[in-house]
Design a protein around this motif. Structure first.
Motif, PDB file in Angstrom:
ATOM      1  N   THR A 108     -27.360  -9.684  -4.083  1.00 21.56           N
ATOM      2  CA  THR A 108     -27.660 -10.727  -3.105  1.00 21.56           C
ATOM      3  C   THR A 108     -26.867 -10.476  -1.825  1.00 21.56           C
ATOM      4  OG1 THR A 108     -25.911 -12.141  -3.990  1.00 21.56           O
ATOM      5  CG2 THR A 108     -28.111 -12.405  -4.931  1.00 21.56           C
ATOM      6  N   GLY A 109     -27.176 -11.251  -0.809  1.00 23.08           N
ATOM      7  CA  GLY A 109     -26.445 -11.142   0.450  1.00 23.08           C
ATOM      8  C   GLY A 109     -27.137 -10.299   1.493  1.00 23.08           C
ATOM      9  N   GLY A 110     -28.192  -9.597   1.131  1.00 20.48           N
ATOM     10  CA  GLY A 110     -28.953  -8.842   2.116  1.00 20.48           C
ATOM     11  C   GLY A 110     -28.274  -7.601   2.660  1.00 20.48           C
ATOM     12  N   SER A 111     -27.382  -6.974   1.879  1.00 17.18           N
ATOM     13  CA  SER A 111     -26.718  -5.768   2.360  1.00 17.18           C
ATOM     14  C   SER A 111     -26.502  -4.799   1.213  1.00 17.18           C
ATOM     15  CB  SER A 111     -25.374  -6.108   3.013  1.00 17.18           C
ATOM     16  OG  SER A 111     -24.489  -6.677   2.073  1.00 17.18           O
ATOM     17  N   PHE A 114     -30.331  -6.104   5.593  1.00 19.94           N
ATOM     18  CA  PHE A 114     -31.753  -6.437   5.562  1.00 19.94           C
ATOM     19  C   PHE A 114     -32.003  -7.718   6.344  1.00 19.94           C
ATOM     20  CE2 PHE A 114     -30.950  -3.997   1.714  1.00 19.94           C
ATOM     21  CZ  PHE A 114     -31.965  -3.061   1.737  1.00 19.94           C
ATOM     22  N   ASP A 115     -33.228  -7.857   6.836  1.00 16.67           N
ATOM     23  CA  ASP A 115     -33.618  -9.121   7.454  1.00 16.67           C
ATOM     24  C   ASP A 115     -33.974 -10.127   6.357  1.00 16.67           C
ATOM     25  OD1 ASP A 115     -36.105  -8.360   6.494  1.00 16.67           O
ATOM     26  OD2 ASP A 115     -36.899  -7.816   8.456  1.00 16.67           O
ATOM     27  N   GLY A 116     -34.468 -11.295   6.750  1.00 15.11           N
ATOM     28  CA  GLY A 116     -34.755 -12.341   5.774  1.00 15.11           C
ATOM     29  C   GLY A 116     -35.740 -11.909   4.711  1.00 15.11           C
ATOM     30  N   THR A 117     -36.825 -11.263   5.127  1.00 11.72           N
ATOM     31  CA  THR A 117     -37.841 -10.807   4.170  1.00 11.72           C
ATOM     32  C   THR A 117     -37.282  -9.737   3.250  1.00 11.72           C
ATOM     33  OG1 THR A 117     -39.595 -11.295   5.767  1.00 11.72           O
ATOM     34  CG2 THR A 117     -40.143  -9.818   3.932  1.00 11.72           C
ATOM     35  N   GLY A 118     -36.631  -8.737   3.847  1.00 17.28           N
ATOM     36  CA  GLY A 118     -36.087  -7.656   3.040  1.00 17.28           C
ATOM     37  C   GLY A 118     -34.985  -8.116   2.104  1.00 17.28           C
TER      38      GLY A 118
END
Length: 580
Positions: A335-338, A291-295
């Motif tokens: 967490t971590g965006g993935s 994910f990007d920062g927002t996602g």
């Protein structure tokens, strides 16, 4: 120091022409051998030469988006569709906007038509939605509508997608719908809650955890009547729902139906998707999401809220085009965006899903209006005309070389044959390697390259003739002419290659085929001139036919206007007169 014997040359005078010839001939043999061993003895043809499939997509308006079908969205959709198809190795596919609401996609022969239709028509609207309730996909006796689902009315905890390594979850005794077969999300925080979740308790009311888990009465009625085993109902479930609306949906296999909350994370916030084979957990093919920062922030927040809920409200659904790909349970904030989506994926299905997610969601919904098979008859006629024109031009070039350069034309013709063999074999190998397809513009680029290659030979020959006119013998003339000719050839080919590169990166569709072929043949021209033409000329300069200036060698001193150097006449000294 003794002078070298006549007729012999020092080892470094002209390099090692035999080695250069050996290099290019070995490379040519390797390419031709690879071409035959792989079974690709012919270049892959484009849609205009070999035929293919033409797909017509018609954009349709959805409720609340009546003005969405506009030129901007149509152009965006066209670019995404072309990237998707090219992403599976079809380099010559073209997509064009026709009229105000149609996109025409041309795909060359040799592509899986069914897969291509699926790729170009997939909207790829991806959302992560919280699960409000779930049940078996077939209709059951409708329970009385309630403001929120009760644990007793939802399926058991084992019905979600939660088959993770190390999980101690066991199916409950009561019947429950099986997990989705197409995929399930996998991360360290997505674990089964059948044995670790707290004892059932009523779901939190709206506002107690930041999530609105209530179900409107009309949506509950639609959910009760929904039959996901019916393909038409499964495809239309949730159609027209906006991201902020609660909706209903079916799993892709039709065995489970859901009531889903408002979208918590949108697919446009997925920065990267990739199909990989998971050897560590034995999950097989999976799709990884970043994910990007927002996602990333939204995904962390929503998984943190879901982790506080009981089953089934601790699940989130990955919804692709109104169908639930998976509905994993959450035990803690991710967490971590993935994240990962895994399940019964094949390599092809994993790559298809990663492909549509990588290039983004289509801004519009499309219907496949028509799928037509295109015959190569018209393109074949044009190709025949182009080949005839190219053959006529090649014959004129060869006749000119024979009339003007005579024996030197042998060097030019053989060099052209080597260049043609390299071009043909490379194009045959590039077909299966990168999906390169030879179409009419690409053929035009190859024909134009004949003139570029012939021009390089002429530059070199004229430099040699200039040296001969200055009174040098052939071997020194060949050696001295090369540095000057080399600079001219490199500058000329660099300009042609730069033009081809600019045209390739700033054009689309079939123009790119012309630019690619022109750039490829320009590079091959440099290779042939350096590794074949120059070494061959060095060897022939030592042969009597050329070195003696035979009238048919093209190097006749008389025809070149070479004049014998003037001889100085030594005058005898006058006798010194002595005075008496």
């Amino acid at each position: 120091m003794a002078a070298p014997k006549k007729g012999r040359r020092s080892p470094g005078a002209h390099g090692h022409p035999g080695r250069a010839l050996a290099v290019i001939l070995v490379a040519l043999a390797a390419l031709v051998g690879g071409m035959f061993l792989s079974g690709n003895t012919k270049p892959r043809l484009g849609i205009d030469l070999a035929g293919g499939t033409e797909i017509t997509l018609t954009a349709k308006s959805t409720p609340g988006q009546q003005n969405a079908v506009n030129p901007t969205n149509m152009d965006t959709a066209k670019n995404i569709i072309q990237q998707r198809v090219n992403g599976v190795g079809v380099s010559e596919a073209t997509a064009q906007v026709q009229g105000s609401n149609n996109i025409i996609v041309d795909i060359p022969k040799g592509t899986n038509t069914e897969q291509a239709v699926k790729l170009v028509g997939t909207t790829a609207q991806l959302y992560f939605r919280p699960v409000l309730t779930e049940a078996a996909g077939t209709p059951a006796s409708a329970p009385s509508p309630s403001s929120s689902p009760s644990p007793s009315s939802s399926p058991s905890a084992s019905s979600g997608a939660k088959a993770h390594s190390g999980s101690s979850a066991k199916p409950s005794a009561s019947p429950s719908p099986s997990s989705t077969t197409q995929g399930r999300a996998v991360t360290g925080a997505l674990k089964s809650s059948a044995s670790s979740s707290p004892s059932p308790s009523p779901s939190p009311s709206a506002g107690s955890s930041g999530l609105d888990l209530s179900i409107p009465a009309n949506l509950q009625s639609q959910f009760n009547a929904l039959d996901c085993s019916n393909a038409a109902q499964r495809a239309n479930a949730g159609e027209g729902a906006r991201p902020g609306d609660k909706t209903i949906g079916c799993s892709q296999d039709g065995k489970t139906k859901y009531v889903l909350g408002a979208a918590a994370v949108a697919g446009k916030d997925v920065s990267k998707a990739q199909a990989v084979y998971d050897t560590q957990t034995g999950a097989g093919w999976i799709v990884t999401l970043n994910f990007d920062g927002t996602g990333s922030k939204q995904f962390t927040d929503v998984t943190g809220e879901l982790a506080k809920q009981q089953s089934p409200n601790n699940q989130f659904a990955i919804v692709l085009d109104n169908q639930v790909v998976s509905s994993p349970e959450v035990s803690s904030a991710i967490t971590g965006g993935s994240a990962q989506i895994s399940g019964n994926f094949t390599q092809q299905s994993a790559e298809d899903l990663a492909n549509v997610l990588s290039y983004g969601a289509l801004p519009l919904t499309f219907n496949t209006s028509d799928v037509t098979t295109v015959t190569p008859q018209l393109g074949g006629q044009q190709l025949q005309g182009g080949l005839v024109a190219g053959a006529v031009g090649l014959v004129i070039v060869v006749l000119y070389l024979l009339a003007y350069y005579r024996g030197l034309s042998f060097v030019a013709v053989v060099s052209l044959m080597v260049s043609a063999a390299l071009t043909y074999s490379i194009m045959s190998v590039l077909g299966p390697a990168i999906g390169f397809a030879l179409d009419l513009p690409a053929v035009s680029g190859a024909i134009v390259a004949i003139g570029i290659t012939a021009d390089s030979f002429i530059v070199y020959f004229e430099r040699i003739r200039d040296e001969l006119r200055h009174g040098r013998s052939l071997a020194p003339a060949v050696a001295r002419a090369w540095p000057r000719a080399r600079r001219t050839v490199l500058v000329s080919d660099f300009v042609s290659f730069l033009a081809a590169a600019v045209l390739f990166f700033f054009s689309v569709g079939k123009v790119q085929g012309f630019a690619f072929t022109l750039g490829l043949t320009t590079l091959l021209d440099v290779v042939v001139v350096f590794l074949f033409t120059k070494p061959l000329m060095t060897i022939l300069a030592q042969r009597k036919f050329y070195a003696s200036g035979h009238p048919w060698s093209g190097l006749d001193p008389k025809s070149l206007g070479v004049q014998a150097p003037l001889r100085r006449v030594r005058r005898s000294a006058r006798p010194e007169v002595k005075e008496a």
